[in-house]
Scaffold this motif. Structure first.
Motif, PDB file in Angstrom:
ATOM      1  N   UNK A  42       0.617  -1.305  -0.093  1.00  0.00           N
ATOM      2  CA  UNK A  42       0.415  -0.633   0.084  1.00  0.00           C
ATOM      3  C   UNK A  42       0.775   1.275   0.280  1.00  0.00           C
ATOM      4  N   UNK A  43       0.461   2.532  -0.440  1.00  0.00           N
ATOM      5  CA  UNK A  43       0.894   4.001  -0.302  1.00  0.00           C
ATOM      6  C   UNK A  43       0.476   4.602   0.897  1.00  0.00           C
ATOM      7  N   UNK A  44       1.096   5.226   1.468  1.00  0.00           N
ATOM      8  CA  UNK A  44       1.481   5.792   2.907  1.00  0.00           C
ATOM      9  C   UNK A  44       1.318   7.345   2.495  1.00  0.00           C
ATOM     10  N   UNK A  45       0.642   7.929   1.985  1.00  0.00           N
ATOM     11  CA  UNK A  45       0.559   9.805   1.882  1.00  0.00           C
ATOM     12  C   UNK A  45       0.077   9.956   2.669  1.00  0.00           C
ATOM     13  N   UNK A  46       1.285  11.956   3.633  1.00  0.00           N
ATOM     14  CA  UNK A  46       0.450  12.048   4.420  1.00  0.00           C
ATOM     15  C   UNK A  46       1.259  13.391   5.168  1.00  0.00           C
ATOM     16  N   UNK A  47       1.092  14.760   4.854  1.00  0.00           N
ATOM     17  CA  UNK A  47       1.564  15.516   5.628  1.00  0.00           C
ATOM     18  C   UNK A  47       1.474  15.660   6.823  1.00  0.00           C
ATOM     19  N   UNK A  48       3.035  16.144   8.189  1.00  0.00           N
ATOM     20  CA  UNK A  48       2.671  16.201   8.763  1.00  0.00           C
ATOM     21  C   UNK A  48       3.298  17.155   9.178  1.00  0.00           C
ATOM     22  N   UNK A  49       2.955  18.417  10.694  1.00  0.00           N
ATOM     23  CA  UNK A  49       2.722  19.634  10.556  1.00  0.00           C
ATOM     24  C   UNK A  49       3.257  19.341  12.350  1.00  0.00           C
ATOM     25  N   UNK A  50       4.190  20.485  12.886  1.00  0.00           N
ATOM     26  CA  UNK A  50       4.213  20.244  13.999  1.00  0.00           C
ATOM     27  C   UNK A  50       3.008  19.377  15.399  1.00  0.00           C
ATOM     28  N   UNK A  51       1.491  19.466  14.779  1.00  0.00           N
ATOM     29  CA  UNK A  51       0.753  19.486  15.453  1.00  0.00           C
ATOM     30  C   UNK A  51      -0.164  18.029  15.401  1.00  0.00           C
ATOM     31  N   UNK A  52      -0.330  18.271  13.829  1.00  0.00           N
ATOM     32  CA  UNK A  52      -1.175  16.854  13.113  1.00  0.00           C
ATOM     33  C   UNK A  52      -0.721  16.150  12.058  1.00  0.00           C
ATOM     34  N   UNK A  53      -1.097  15.335  11.885  1.00  0.00           N
ATOM     35  CA  UNK A  53      -0.494  14.457  10.533  1.00  0.00           C
ATOM     36  C   UNK A  53      -1.783  13.243  10.297  1.00  0.00           C
ATOM     37  N   UNK A  54      -1.707  14.160   8.825  1.00  0.00           N
ATOM     38  CA  UNK A  54      -3.126  13.867   8.038  1.00  0.00           C
ATOM     39  C   UNK A  54      -2.640  12.842   7.279  1.00  0.00           C
ATOM     40  N   UNK A  55      -3.465  11.616   7.705  1.00  0.00           N
ATOM     41  CA  UNK A  55      -2.918  10.474   6.315  1.00  0.00           C
ATOM     42  C   UNK A  55      -3.481   9.747   4.850  1.00  0.00           C
ATOM     43  N   UNK A  56      -3.197   9.672   3.964  1.00  0.00           N
ATOM     44  CA  UNK A  56      -4.385   8.819   3.374  1.00  0.00           C
ATOM     45  C   UNK A  56      -3.533   7.895   3.170  1.00  0.00           C
ATOM     46  N   UNK A  57      -4.179   6.510   2.948  1.00  0.00           N
ATOM     47  CA  UNK A  57      -3.048   4.825   2.667  1.00  0.00           C
ATOM     48  C   UNK A  57      -4.343   4.518   1.337  1.00  0.00           C
ATOM     49  N   UNK A  58      -3.760   4.177   0.416  1.00  0.00           N
ATOM     50  CA  UNK A  58      -4.075   3.669  -0.856  1.00  0.00           C
ATOM     51  C   UNK A  58      -3.432   2.011  -1.233  1.00  0.00           C
ATOM     52  N   UNK A  59      -4.631   0.913  -1.247  1.00  0.00           N
ATOM     53  CA  UNK A  59      -4.114  -0.337  -1.502  1.00  0.00           C
ATOM     54  C   UNK A  59      -3.643   0.056  -2.877  1.00  0.00           C
ATOM     55  N   UNK A  60      -2.650  -1.343  -3.088  1.00  0.00           N
ATOM     56  CA  UNK A  60      -1.351  -0.944  -4.097  1.00  0.00           C
ATOM     57  C   UNK A  60      -2.350  -0.911  -5.163  1.00  0.00           C
ATOM     58  N   UNK A  61      -3.105  -2.019  -5.615  1.00  0.00           N
ATOM     59  CA  UNK A  61      -4.188  -1.020  -6.850  1.00  0.00           C
ATOM     60  C   UNK A  61      -5.539  -0.600  -7.054  1.00  0.00           C
ATOM     61  N   UNK A  62      -5.426   0.535  -6.086  1.00  0.00           N
ATOM     62  CA  UNK A  62      -5.910   1.100  -6.611  1.00  0.00           C
ATOM     63  C   UNK A  62      -4.704   2.479  -6.631  1.00  0.00           C
ATOM     64  N   UNK A  64      -3.171   3.621  -9.255  1.00  0.00           N
ATOM     65  CA  UNK A  64      -3.006   3.901 -10.680  1.00  0.00           C
ATOM     66  C   UNK A  64      -4.514   4.745 -10.785  1.00  0.00           C
ATOM     67  N   UNK A  65      -5.537   4.756 -10.163  1.00  0.00           N
ATOM     68  CA  UNK A  65      -6.625   5.012 -10.172  1.00  0.00           C
ATOM     69  C   UNK A  65      -6.213   6.989  -9.599  1.00  0.00           C
ATOM     70  N   UNK A  66      -5.862   6.444  -8.111  1.00  0.00           N
ATOM     71  CA  UNK A  66      -4.640   7.936  -8.147  1.00  0.00           C
ATOM     72  C   UNK A  66      -4.608   8.569  -8.890  1.00  0.00           C
ATOM     73  N   UNK A  67      -3.613   8.477  -9.773  1.00  0.00           N
ATOM     74  CA  UNK A  67      -2.921   8.790 -10.164  1.00  0.00           C
ATOM     75  C   UNK A  67      -3.653   9.583 -11.152  1.00  0.00           C
ATOM     76  N   UNK A  68      -4.714   8.479 -12.305  1.00  0.00           N
ATOM     77  CA  UNK A  68      -5.625   8.516 -12.657  1.00  0.00           C
ATOM     78  C   UNK A  68      -7.103  10.267 -12.368  1.00  0.00           C
ATOM     79  N   UNK A  69      -7.060  10.500 -10.854  1.00  0.00           N
ATOM     80  CA  UNK A  69      -7.514  11.270 -10.947  1.00  0.00           C
ATOM     81  C   UNK A  69      -6.878  12.713 -10.650  1.00  0.00           C
ATOM     82  N   UNK A  70      -5.372  12.180 -10.019  1.00  0.00           N
ATOM     83  CA  UNK A  70      -4.711  14.143  -9.789  1.00  0.00           C
ATOM     84  C   UNK A  70      -4.288  14.127 -11.383  1.00  0.00           C
ATOM     85  N   UNK A  71      -4.124  12.902 -12.370  1.00  0.00           N
ATOM     86  CA  UNK A  71      -3.795  13.447 -14.077  1.00  0.00           C
ATOM     87  C   UNK A  71      -5.019  14.450 -14.240  1.00  0.00           C
TER      88      UNK A  71
END
Length: 80
Positions: A42-62, A64-71
Motif C-alpha cells: 500500500x501507499x501511505x501518503x501524509x502531511x505532517x505538521x507540528x500539531x497534526x498528521x493527516x494520512x491517506x492510505x491507498x491499497x496498491x491496486x488503487x 493507478x486510479x489515484x494517478x488518473x484522478x490527479x492527472x
C-alpha cells in the motif's frame, strides 16, 4: 517543488517500508511511503505538521486510479 528520498515514515507492527519519498511544494511537506504487510502492499501518503498528521492510505491496486484522478485535475486546470 522539491522531490527527494526521505525517511519521513515510520514502520509499525509487521509493516515493511519498501520506498520512501518526500515532496515539498511551497510551504507544504508531503511523505510518500510504499509499504507492505501481510495484507499486501500500500501507499501511505501524509502531511505532517507540528500539531497534526493527516494520512491517506491507498491499497496498491488503487494507486493507478489515484494517478488518473490527479492527472484529470492537472489537465483540467490547463484547459481554463
Amino acid at each position: 517543488m522539491e522531490f527527494s528520498s526521505g525517511d519521513g515514515g515510520r514502520s509499525g507492527g509487521n509493516d515493511v517500508e519498501l520506498l520512501s519519498k518526500t515532496l515539498q511544494v511551497e510551504h507544504k511537506l508531503f511523505y510518500f511511503d510504499m509499504k507492505e504487510n501481510p495484507c499486501g502492499r500500500y501507499l501511505n501518503i501524509y502531511e505532517k505538521t507540528s500539531a497534526t498528521r493527516e494520512t491517506i492510505i491507498v491499497p496498491f491496486n488503487g494507486i493507478a486510479w489515484f494517478f488518473d484522478i490527479f492527472n484529470y485535475y492537472v489537465t483540467s486546470d490547463d484547459q481554463r
